[in-house]
Design a protein around this motif. Structure first.
Motif, PDB file in Angstrom:
ATOM      1  N   SER A 101       7.847  13.112  -3.231  1.00 49.57           N
ATOM      2  CA  SER A 101       7.642  13.806  -1.950  1.00 49.57           C
ATOM      3  C   SER A 101       6.917  12.931  -0.933  1.00 49.57           C
ATOM      4  O   SER A 101       6.216  13.431  -0.063  1.00 49.57           O
ATOM      5  N   ALA A 102       7.073  11.609  -1.049  1.00 52.28           N
ATOM      6  CA  ALA A 102       6.377  10.700  -0.148  1.00 52.28           C
ATOM      7  C   ALA A 102       6.820  10.876   1.300  1.00 52.28           C
ATOM      8  O   ALA A 102       7.999  11.032   1.587  1.00 52.28           O
ATOM      9  N   MET A 103       5.861  10.851   2.205  1.00 52.53           N
ATOM     10  CA  MET A 103       6.179  10.893   3.627  1.00 52.53           C
ATOM     11  C   MET A 103       6.775   9.558   4.051  1.00 52.53           C
ATOM     12  O   MET A 103       6.574   8.542   3.374  1.00 52.53           O
ATOM     13  N   PRO A 104       7.523   9.509   5.129  1.00 55.12           N
ATOM     14  CA  PRO A 104       8.064   8.236   5.610  1.00 55.12           C
ATOM     15  C   PRO A 104       6.935   7.251   5.918  1.00 55.12           C
ATOM     16  O   PRO A 104       5.819   7.669   6.265  1.00 55.12           O
ATOM     17  N   ILE A 105       7.216   5.975   5.819  1.00 56.28           N
ATOM     18  CA  ILE A 105       6.186   4.957   6.012  1.00 56.28           C
ATOM     19  C   ILE A 105       5.584   5.015   7.414  1.00 56.28           C
ATOM     20  O   ILE A 105       4.399   4.722   7.606  1.00 56.28           O
ATOM     21  N   ALA A 106       6.379   5.426   8.408  1.00 55.20           N
ATOM     22  CA  ALA A 106       5.871   5.524   9.775  1.00 55.20           C
ATOM     23  C   ALA A 106       4.734   6.548   9.869  1.00 55.20           C
ATOM     24  O   ALA A 106       3.790   6.381  10.644  1.00 55.20           O
ATOM     25  N   PHE A 107       4.824   7.619   9.091  1.00 57.50           N
ATOM     26  CA  PHE A 107       3.753   8.598   9.065  1.00 57.50           C
ATOM     27  C   PHE A 107       2.550   8.056   8.281  1.00 57.50           C
ATOM     28  O   PHE A 107       1.410   8.208   8.689  1.00 57.50           O
ATOM     29  N   TYR A 108       2.862   7.416   7.154  1.00 61.48           N
ATOM     30  CA  TYR A 108       1.801   6.887   6.303  1.00 61.48           C
ATOM     31  C   TYR A 108       0.934   5.870   7.043  1.00 61.48           C
ATOM     32  O   TYR A 108      -0.281   5.847   6.892  1.00 61.48           O
ATOM     33  N   LEU A 109       1.573   5.047   7.870  1.00 62.07           N
ATOM     34  CA  LEU A 109       0.842   4.013   8.597  1.00 62.07           C
ATOM     35  C   LEU A 109       0.245   4.541   9.904  1.00 62.07           C
ATOM     36  O   LEU A 109      -0.401   3.798  10.628  1.00 62.07           O
ATOM     37  N   SER A 131       0.834  -1.201   0.000  1.00 60.98           N
ATOM     38  CA  SER A 131       0.000   0.000   0.000  1.00 60.98           C
ATOM     39  C   SER A 131       0.871   1.254   0.000  1.00 60.98           C
ATOM     40  O   SER A 131       0.616   2.212  -0.753  1.00 60.98           O
ATOM     41  N   TYR A 132       1.895   1.244   0.830  1.00 61.29           N
ATOM     42  CA  TYR A 132       2.802   2.398   0.894  1.00 61.29           C
ATOM     43  C   TYR A 132       3.545   2.553  -0.429  1.00 61.29           C
ATOM     44  O   TYR A 132       3.727   3.679  -0.930  1.00 61.29           O
ATOM     45  N   TYR A 133       3.981   1.444  -1.000  1.00 65.02           N
ATOM     46  CA  TYR A 133       4.716   1.478  -2.271  1.00 65.02           C
ATOM     47  C   TYR A 133       3.870   2.118  -3.369  1.00 65.02           C
ATOM     48  O   TYR A 133       4.359   2.958  -4.141  1.00 65.02           O
ATOM     49  N   ALA A 134       2.601   1.756  -3.433  1.00 61.51           N
ATOM     50  CA  ALA A 134       1.697   2.325  -4.435  1.00 61.51           C
ATOM     51  C   ALA A 134       1.541   3.832  -4.225  1.00 61.51           C
ATOM     52  O   ALA A 134       1.532   4.620  -5.182  1.00 61.51           O
ATOM     53  N   TYR A 135       1.432   4.226  -2.960  1.00 62.36           N
ATOM     54  CA  TYR A 135       1.317   5.652  -2.639  1.00 62.36           C
ATOM     55  C   TYR A 135       2.590   6.400  -3.025  1.00 62.36           C
ATOM     56  O   TYR A 135       2.555   7.451  -3.679  1.00 62.36           O
ATOM     57  N   ALA A 136       3.758   5.854  -2.632  1.00 60.90           N
ATOM     58  CA  ALA A 136       5.034   6.521  -2.880  1.00 60.90           C
ATOM     59  C   ALA A 136       5.315   6.656  -4.378  1.00 60.90           C
ATOM     60  O   ALA A 136       5.901   7.648  -4.820  1.00 60.90           O
TER      61      ALA A 136
END
Length: 358
Positions: A347-355, A336-341
């Motif tokens: 300018s993707a936020m770090p995964i810790a923020f995303y989750l 999910s994060y990979y698709a977002y990034a």
């Protein structure tokens, strides 16, 4: 008499033409030139010298001059002194403004660097694996430092962040991860890191996370630390904030709280020196489908009673949901994060923020 005058004029014209041609070829040439001092260089499009190397790779000392062949030296080129294994000291002329990619990479014996007082930019891996360096005091002219610059500087004890610094590459989350003996970090007055809008990529380039290892016992800042969001003419602004990442109960946490900076606790995510970010199982500096595949392979092995193929450190990186297990939900979160990034324009936020961990 007339013929003699014409002959003299023709000779003068030929001489002038020859000199002009020689001068033009010297300035226009982009080929490597060898100076009698032993340095090699090329001329860039601004008519300045870019140092490309030194003929004696066994030298223990380098004094990079202000001029070569009459040209002002402004740059140390990419890989210029890579793997100069005996090099111990470097002195740079104050004309140098830019250090290229891996300029001093793998200079294992390098102990001392006298930086140029006008240095502005340090490129990727410029001092990677310079494991004899113990102290880095950057001049208060450096504005940008890119990823892996000090990766592998395992004996670094002290680092000064100059007041002029505007940009730490996002990958510099891992800047000090392999500096296990780092003890002191000082910030110059009015340090103000920022994100900025990249008009070409139509996205914000972020500069918002700095990892500080638990070995650091002193962090000082002469004035309040600030992080500025980037703005453009159309009014858009980045909404990501600066984060200090480290272990609970360390100087990093104390400094973050003192300065009002978000602190990302890594005690349950990664040991110092493991991986650049949660989810980056293969340590590639990116969280992507490859990481998800490794997580699923580990889950399948565990589910069938086999031993997980992941190391302890990889398992910590794989457990993105922080529930103590590596399973399909972790893989799903990574995908999910990979698709977002992939659609974030850099300018993707770090995964810790995303989750929502932070």
């Amino acid at each position: 008499m007339k013929k003699k005058i014409i002959s003299i004029l023709l000779s003068m014209t030929a001489a002038v033409a020859a000199c002009s041609a020689a001068a033009f070829n010297t300035v226009a040439a982009d080929d490597e030139i060898k100076d009698k001092s032993g340095f090699t260089y090329r001329i860039n499009d601004k008519g300045n010298a870019v140092v490309t190397g030194f003929t004696n790779e066994a030298t223990t000392s380098l004094k990079i001059p202000a001029t070569l062949g009459g040209y002002t030296v402004t740059h140390v080129g990419d890989w210029a002194f890579e793997e100069f294994y005996n090099l111990k000291t470097v002195t740079m002329a104050d004309t140098i403004v830019d250090l290229g990619i891996a300029a001093f990479e793998n200079c294992y014996a390098l102990q001392s660097i006298d930086f140029s007082d006008t240095l502005n930019h340090i490129s990727v891996a410029a001092f990677e694996n310079c494991r004899s360096l113990t102290k880095i005091i950057l001049p208060d002219t450096v504005e940008s430092i890119y990823s892996s610059v000090f990766d592998g500087c395992t004996n670094l004890r002290e680092f000064h962040v100059p007041e002029s610094l505007d940009y730490f590459s996002y990958n510099n989350f891992n800047t000090f991860s392999s500096c296990p003996y780092l003890e002191k970090i000082t910030f110059g007055s009015k340090v103000s890191l920022q994100s900025y809008y990249n008009e070409t990529e139509q996205a914000f380039s972020t500069s918002h996370m700095l990892y500080i290892p638990a070995s650091v016992t002193e962090i000082t800042c002469e004035e309040p630390f600030t992080f500025r969001n980037g703005f453009t003419d159309n009014g858009y602004a980045s909404n990501y904030y600066f984060v200090i990442a480290g272990r609970k109960g360390t100087e990093a946490e104390r400094f973050a709280k003192e300065q009002g900076i978000v602190f990302m606790e890594l005690s349950d995510i990664a040991e110092a020196g493991d991986y650049a970010a949660l989810g980056d199982v293969d340590a590639s500096d990116a969280v992507d489908s490859s990481d998800a595949s490794k997580i699923l392979a580990a889950y399948a092995a565990i589910a069938t009673g086999e031993k997980s193929p992941l190391t302890a450190a990889q398992s910590k990186a794989a457990d993105v949901n922080l529930d103590g297990t590596v399973d399909s939900s972790d893989a799903s979160s990574v995908l999910s994060y990979y698709a977002y990034a992939a659609t974030s324009g850099g300018s993707a936020m770090p995964i810790a923020f995303y989750l929502g961990i932070l």
